[in-house]
Design an enzyme around this catalytic site. Sequence first.
Site: not given
Length: 353
Positions: A9, A68, A98, A199-200, A224
């Site tokens: 976002e 989403q 989130c 993820n991560g 990222r």
Amino acid sequence: MTLLLAPMEGLLDFTLRDILTRTGGVDRCVSEFIRVTGTLLPDRVFTRVVPELNHGSRTPAGVPVRPQLMGSDAVCLAENAAKLAALRPAGIDLNFGCPAKIVNRHGGGAALLDDPELLARIVGAVRRAVPADVPVSAKMRLGVNDASGAIECALAIEASGADELVVHARTKLDGYRPPAYWEHIAGIRAAVAIPVIANGEIWSVADAQRCREVSGCDALMIGRGMVCDPGLAWAIKANAARPTGDQIDAAAVGLPWHELLPLIRDFWRLVAAHIEPRARAGRLKQWLNYLRRRHPQADAAFALVRTVNEPLRVLELLGLGGVAADAADAPDAPDAPDAPDAPDNCELAEEAT
């Protein structure tokens, strides 16, 4: 293997999705969240956040984009999902991950992980509301304060009809602080039958390889890491195709600076064509700030424009003069939305706190 581009976002909107999906390796994108708070949204809200809906739900490079939705009202989410499904998206994703405080205070995002029954009601209502050929997926964290309920949440999401689950391997409390606990994803993957995507903290080819080994997942979502190194997805897949035992160059970047420069120029052209003037320089500086993690040249470029807000001056300092005059000839991007709202927070905004 499958690689997904994560939602971010306030950063990874359609302009950057366009650029990052040109470099290869990305199989699908998930959009920034569309907040659902009690009303039936008009089509223009969906297409403002995901203008790719006007182009077969794909980026100009042909990569599918899955919108989403985020909220806590199962009925309202289902009604909006049905309306969104009429636009023929490449699936619908639900945000249970989130960690932003403003989102969680309103009962959205990762806060829902304290209530597996509500997760099940939301997923089930959305699944029933959309045609069977529209995939419904979800993204969750390991929990709110700890990972003790992660498997229960994943089972609730699966049992209610989700086709796929992305697991960000941190809790809401962890935020974006390293490390990511990929070993917990392995337990979730063993407990459910639907595909699980890890993820991560995937910043490099070596990270991707280790995440696959620890989590057991062949599918990864990168965020990222891809913004910092736009060639990362391509490099991950190239490494996966190597014979077993080949050495990884952990320091190598997926895309060298001289190949990245044309993408920076094209990004500026898209921003100049589709983003309101007062926000343009900030968007470029924002991306350069991420790029400097992997590219020393980006660090020098960011230093040049850090305090400059006038778009033409930014162009001059970066040696991109002439791009502004070509803005009308920018690559055929999705139809331009209205000027973006202020970031609603999530990954980008949370990092700043």
